[in-house]
Design an enzyme around this catalytic site. Structure first.
Site, PDB file in Angstrom:
ATOM      1  N   PRO A   1       0.795  -1.234   0.000  1.00 21.51           N
ATOM      2  CA  PRO A   1       0.000   0.000   0.000  1.00 21.51           C
ATOM      3  C   PRO A   1       0.827   1.284   0.000  1.00 21.51           C
ATOM      4  CG  PRO A   1      -0.036  -1.065   2.148  1.00 21.51           C
ATOM      5  CD  PRO A   1       0.585  -2.041   1.202  1.00 21.51           C
ATOM      6  N   ASN A   2       0.310   2.245  -0.721  1.00 21.74           N
ATOM      7  CA  ASN A   2       0.837   3.616  -0.823  1.00 21.74           C
ATOM      8  C   ASN A   2       2.102   3.739  -1.669  1.00 21.74           C
ATOM      9  OD1 ASN A   2      -1.174   4.955   0.828  1.00 21.74           O
ATOM     10  ND2 ASN A   2      -0.261   3.871   2.553  1.00 21.74           N
TER      11      ASN A   2
ATOM     12  N   ARG B   1       5.236  12.231  -2.990  1.00 20.76           N
ATOM     13  CA  ARG B   1       5.304  12.755  -1.624  1.00 20.76           C
ATOM     14  C   ARG B   1       6.489  12.127  -0.891  1.00 20.76           C
ATOM     15  NH1 ARG B   1      -0.603  11.591  -1.222  1.00 20.76           N
ATOM     16  NH2 ARG B   1      -1.365  12.947  -2.844  1.00 20.76           N
TER      17      ARG B   1
ATOM     18  N   TYR C   1      11.749   8.418   0.656  1.00 20.43           N
ATOM     19  CA  TYR C   1      11.601   7.346  -0.329  1.00 20.43           C
ATOM     20  C   TYR C   1      12.181   7.679  -1.715  1.00 20.43           C
ATOM     21  CZ  TYR C   1       8.437   5.560   3.245  1.00 20.43           C
ATOM     22  OH  TYR C   1       7.915   5.108   4.424  1.00 20.43           O
TER      23      TYR C   1
ATOM     24  N   ASN D   1       7.976  -5.782  -1.566  1.00 19.56           N
ATOM     25  CA  ASN D   1       8.010  -4.656  -0.635  1.00 19.56           C
ATOM     26  C   ASN D   1       6.598  -4.574  -0.051  1.00 19.56           C
ATOM     27  OD1 ASN D   1       8.082  -2.346   0.815  1.00 19.56           O
ATOM     28  ND2 ASN D   1       9.054  -1.091  -0.782  1.00 19.56           N
TER      29      ASN D   1
ATOM     30  N   ALA E   1       3.522  -0.926   4.545  1.00 15.93           N
ATOM     31  CA  ALA E   1       3.059  -0.930   5.944  1.00 15.93           C
ATOM     32  C   ALA E   1       2.580  -2.307   6.406  1.00 15.93           C
ATOM     33  CB  ALA E   1       1.955   0.102   6.123  1.00 15.93           C
TER      34      ALA E   1
ATOM     35  N   HIS F   1       4.553  -4.694   8.826  1.00 15.00           N
ATOM     36  CA  HIS F   1       4.535  -4.598  10.284  1.00 15.00           C
ATOM     37  C   HIS F   1       3.213  -5.057  10.903  1.00 15.00           C
ATOM     38  CE1 HIS F   1       7.888  -2.196   9.007  1.00 15.00           C
ATOM     39  NE2 HIS F   1       7.092  -1.328   8.422  1.00 15.00           N
TER      40      HIS F   1
ATOM     41  N   ASP G   1       1.387 -15.656   6.623  1.00 14.87           N
ATOM     42  CA  ASP G   1       0.921 -17.032   6.452  1.00 14.87           C
ATOM     43  C   ASP G   1       0.931 -17.434   4.979  1.00 14.87           C
ATOM     44  OD1 ASP G   1       0.611 -17.352   9.152  1.00 14.87           O
ATOM     45  OD2 ASP G   1      -1.567 -17.175   9.161  1.00 14.87           O
TER      46      ASP G   1
ATOM     47  N   GLU H   1      12.359 -10.171   0.856  1.00 12.95           N
ATOM     48  CA  GLU H   1      11.688  -8.962   1.354  1.00 12.95           C
ATOM     49  C   GLU H   1      12.591  -7.753   1.097  1.00 12.95           C
ATOM     50  OE1 GLU H   1      10.984  -9.086   5.572  1.00 12.95           O
ATOM     51  OE2 GLU H   1      10.323  -6.997   5.634  1.00 12.95           O
TER      52      GLU H   1
ATOM     53  N   HIS I   1      12.928  -3.269   1.233  1.00 10.39           N
ATOM     54  CA  HIS I   1      12.438  -1.953   1.650  1.00 10.39           C
ATOM     55  C   HIS I   1      13.356  -0.875   1.101  1.00 10.39           C
ATOM     56  CE1 HIS I   1       9.542  -3.709   4.338  1.00 10.39           C
ATOM     57  NE2 HIS I   1      10.486  -4.565   4.682  1.00 10.39           N
TER      58      HIS I   1
ATOM     59  N   SER J   1      13.643   2.210   2.482  1.00  7.18           N
ATOM     60  CA  SER J   1      14.294   2.806   3.653  1.00  7.18           C
ATOM     61  C   SER J   1      14.817   1.703   4.573  1.00  7.18           C
ATOM     62  CB  SER J   1      13.285   3.682   4.402  1.00  7.18           C
ATOM     63  OG  SER J   1      12.200   2.893   4.881  1.00  7.18           O
TER      64      SER J   1
ATOM     65  N   ARG K   1      14.373   3.444  11.770  1.00  4.75           N
ATOM     66  CA  ARG K   1      13.213   4.342  11.815  1.00  4.75           C
ATOM     67  C   ARG K   1      12.412   4.132  13.107  1.00  4.75           C
ATOM     68  NH1 ARG K   1      10.130   4.433   6.288  1.00  4.75           N
ATOM     69  NH2 ARG K   1       9.276   6.284   7.303  1.00  4.75           N
TER      70      ARG K   1
ATOM     71  N   ARG L   1       8.343   0.175  13.141  1.00  2.00           N
ATOM     72  CA  ARG L   1       8.757  -0.374  11.830  1.00  2.00           C
ATOM     73  C   ARG L   1       9.847  -1.435  11.981  1.00  2.00           C
ATOM     74  NH1 ARG L   1       6.392   3.146   8.005  1.00  2.00           N
ATOM     75  NH2 ARG L   1       6.177   5.244   8.864  1.00  2.00           N
TER      76      ARG L   1
END
Ligand code: CA2
Length: 147
Positions: A12-13, A20, A25, A76, A79, A82, A89, A100, A102, A104, A109, A113
Protein backbone atom coordinates in the site's frame (compact mmCIF):
# COMPACT_ATOMS: atom_id res chain seq x y z
CA UNK A 1 13.97 -25.56 -19.61
CA UNK A 2 12.94 -21.87 -19.64
CA UNK A 3 13.95 -19.92 -16.54
CA UNK A 4 11.20 -19.32 -14.05
CA UNK A 5 9.69 -15.86 -13.77
CA UNK A 6 10.02 -13.54 -10.76
CA UNK A 7 6.98 -11.78 -9.29
CA UNK A 8 7.66 -8.35 -7.81
CA UNK A 9 4.95 -7.17 -5.43
CA UNK A 10 4.42 -3.72 -3.93
CA UNK A 11 2.16 -2.96 -0.99
CA UNK A 12 0.00 0.00 0.00
CA UNK A 13 0.84 3.62 -0.82
CA UNK A 14 3.86 2.72 -2.94
CA UNK A 15 1.82 4.11 -5.86
CA UNK A 16 2.54 7.51 -4.27
CA UNK A 17 6.31 7.20 -4.67
CA UNK A 18 7.95 10.23 -6.22
CA UNK A 19 4.95 12.39 -5.43
CA UNK A 20 5.30 12.75 -1.62
CA UNK A 21 8.00 12.31 1.04
CA UNK A 22 10.98 12.22 -1.40
CA UNK A 23 13.35 12.77 1.56
CA UNK A 24 12.52 9.27 2.81
CA UNK A 25 11.60 7.35 -0.33
CA UNK A 26 13.44 9.21 -3.12
CA UNK A 27 12.23 11.02 -6.21
CA UNK A 28 11.45 8.12 -8.54
CA UNK A 29 7.88 7.06 -9.21
CA UNK A 30 6.92 3.39 -9.00
CA UNK A 31 6.71 3.32 -12.82
CA UNK A 32 10.31 4.59 -13.03
CA UNK A 33 11.44 1.96 -10.52
CA UNK A 34 9.67 -0.68 -12.62
CA UNK A 35 11.63 0.52 -15.69
CA UNK A 36 14.95 0.08 -13.84
CA UNK A 37 13.92 -3.35 -12.60
CA UNK A 38 12.89 -4.37 -16.14
CA UNK A 39 16.28 -3.23 -17.52
CA UNK A 40 18.11 -5.39 -14.95
CA UNK A 41 15.77 -8.34 -15.59
CA UNK A 42 16.61 -8.15 -19.31
CA UNK A 43 20.33 -8.09 -18.45
CA UNK A 44 19.90 -11.14 -16.20
CA UNK A 45 17.76 -12.91 -18.78
CA UNK A 46 14.74 -13.33 -16.54
CA UNK A 47 11.09 -12.50 -16.99
CA UNK A 48 9.27 -10.50 -14.36
CA UNK A 49 5.81 -9.31 -13.44
CA UNK A 50 5.62 -6.09 -11.43
CA UNK A 51 2.43 -5.30 -9.48
CA UNK A 52 1.16 -2.94 -6.77
CA UNK A 53 -1.93 -3.09 -4.60
CA UNK A 54 -3.34 -1.15 -1.69
CA UNK A 55 -5.44 -4.15 -0.72
CA UNK A 56 -4.14 -6.75 1.74
CA UNK A 57 -6.55 -9.36 0.36
CA UNK A 58 -5.40 -8.86 -3.21
CA UNK A 59 -1.75 -9.19 -2.16
CA UNK A 60 -2.56 -12.40 -0.25
CA UNK A 61 -4.31 -13.82 -3.36
CA UNK A 62 -1.36 -12.90 -5.59
CA UNK A 63 1.05 -14.60 -3.16
CA UNK A 64 -1.15 -17.73 -3.02
CA UNK A 65 -1.30 -17.96 -6.83
CA UNK A 66 2.41 -17.31 -7.37
CA UNK A 67 3.66 -20.87 -6.96
CA UNK A 68 1.95 -21.95 -10.20
CA UNK A 69 3.64 -19.39 -12.38
CA UNK A 70 6.77 -18.01 -10.66
CA UNK A 71 10.06 -19.26 -9.25
CA UNK A 72 10.44 -16.56 -6.61
CA UNK A 73 8.80 -13.44 -5.19
CA UNK A 74 10.41 -10.11 -4.38
CA UNK A 75 8.12 -8.11 -2.12
CA UNK A 76 8.01 -4.66 -0.64
CA UNK A 77 5.03 -5.20 1.67
CA UNK A 78 5.12 -1.53 2.77
CA UNK A 79 3.06 -0.93 5.94
CA UNK A 80 1.70 -4.51 5.84
CA UNK A 81 5.27 -5.60 6.72
CA UNK A 82 4.54 -4.60 10.28
CA UNK A 83 0.92 -5.71 10.59
CA UNK A 84 -0.03 -8.55 8.26
CA UNK A 85 -0.23 -12.02 9.73
CA UNK A 86 -2.29 -12.93 6.64
CA UNK A 87 0.57 -12.08 4.29
CA UNK A 88 3.05 -13.86 6.55
CA UNK A 89 0.92 -17.03 6.45
CA UNK A 90 0.57 -16.80 2.65
CA UNK A 91 4.36 -16.47 2.22
CA UNK A 92 4.94 -19.28 4.69
CA UNK A 93 2.60 -21.64 2.78
CA UNK A 94 3.95 -20.66 -0.63
CA UNK A 95 6.70 -23.16 -1.34
CA UNK A 96 8.80 -20.79 -3.47
CA UNK A 97 11.42 -18.39 -2.03
CA UNK A 98 10.52 -14.83 -1.06
CA UNK A 99 12.90 -11.88 -0.79
CA UNK A 100 11.69 -8.96 1.35
CA UNK A 101 12.79 -5.49 0.31
CA UNK A 102 12.44 -1.95 1.65
CA UNK A 103 13.54 1.36 0.22
CA UNK A 104 14.29 2.81 3.65
CA UNK A 105 16.20 1.14 6.49
CA UNK A 106 13.23 0.16 8.65
CA UNK A 107 15.57 -0.66 11.56
CA UNK A 108 16.74 2.95 11.78
CA UNK A 109 13.21 4.34 11.81
CA UNK A 110 10.35 4.41 14.34
CA UNK A 111 10.25 1.37 16.66
CA UNK A 112 6.93 0.19 15.15
CA UNK A 113 8.76 -0.37 11.83
CA UNK A 114 11.47 -2.57 13.35
CA UNK A 115 9.42 -5.76 13.42
CA UNK A 116 8.58 -7.52 10.17
CA UNK A 117 6.09 -10.39 10.02
CA UNK A 118 7.48 -11.22 6.57
CA UNK A 119 11.15 -11.47 7.63
CA UNK A 120 10.31 -14.55 9.69
CA UNK A 121 9.32 -16.47 6.53
CA UNK A 122 11.42 -14.76 3.83
CA UNK A 123 14.80 -16.04 2.66
CA UNK A 124 16.23 -12.65 3.57
CA UNK A 125 15.59 -8.93 3.84
CA UNK A 126 17.17 -6.04 1.94
CA UNK A 127 16.48 -2.61 3.44
CA UNK A 128 17.90 0.87 3.20
CA UNK A 129 19.41 0.99 -0.28
CA UNK A 130 16.76 3.19 -1.83
CA UNK A 131 15.67 2.06 -5.28
CA UNK A 132 18.69 -0.23 -5.36
CA UNK A 133 16.89 -2.43 -2.82
CA UNK A 134 14.66 -3.51 -5.75
CA UNK A 135 17.68 -4.29 -7.93
CA UNK A 136 19.48 -6.17 -5.15
CA UNK A 137 16.26 -8.05 -4.43
CA UNK A 138 15.96 -9.08 -8.07
CA UNK A 139 19.60 -10.24 -8.12
CA UNK A 140 18.92 -12.33 -5.00
CA UNK A 141 15.79 -13.83 -6.61
CA UNK A 142 17.73 -14.56 -9.83
CA UNK A 143 20.20 -16.62 -7.78
CA UNK A 144 17.39 -18.40 -5.94
CA UNK A 145 15.64 -19.53 -9.15
CA UNK A 146 18.89 -21.13 -10.39
CA UNK A 147 19.11 -23.35 -7.31
O1 CA2 B 1 10.97 1.61 3.09
C1 CA2 B 1 10.07 0.96 2.55
O2 CA2 B 1 10.15 0.51 1.42
C2 CA2 B 1 8.75 0.75 3.31
O3 CA2 B 1 8.27 -0.56 3.00
C3 CA2 B 1 7.79 1.81 2.80
C4 CA2 B 1 6.46 1.82 3.54
C5 CA2 B 1 6.66 1.84 5.05
O4 CA2 B 1 5.40 1.72 5.70
C6 CA2 B 1 7.59 0.74 5.52
O5 CA2 B 1 7.76 0.87 6.92
C7 CA2 B 1 8.92 0.84 4.82
C8 CA2 B 1 5.64 3.04 3.14
C9 CA2 B 1 5.30 3.09 1.69
C10 CA2 B 1 4.53 4.35 1.44
O6 CA2 B 1 5.22 5.11 0.49
C11 CA2 B 1 4.91 6.42 0.37
C12 CA2 B 1 5.54 7.08 -0.66
C13 CA2 B 1 5.29 8.40 -0.86
C14 CA2 B 1 4.41 9.07 -0.03
C15 CA2 B 1 3.79 8.41 1.01
C16 CA2 B 1 4.04 7.07 1.20
Amino acid sequence: MAKKKVLILNGPNLNLLGKRQPEIYGKLTLAQIEQKVRMLARELGIEIEFRQSNSEGELVTWIQEAANKFGAIVINPAAYTHTSLAMRDAVSALGIPTVEIHISNIHQREPFRHHSFIAEVAVGQIAGFGVDSYLLGLRAAAELIQE
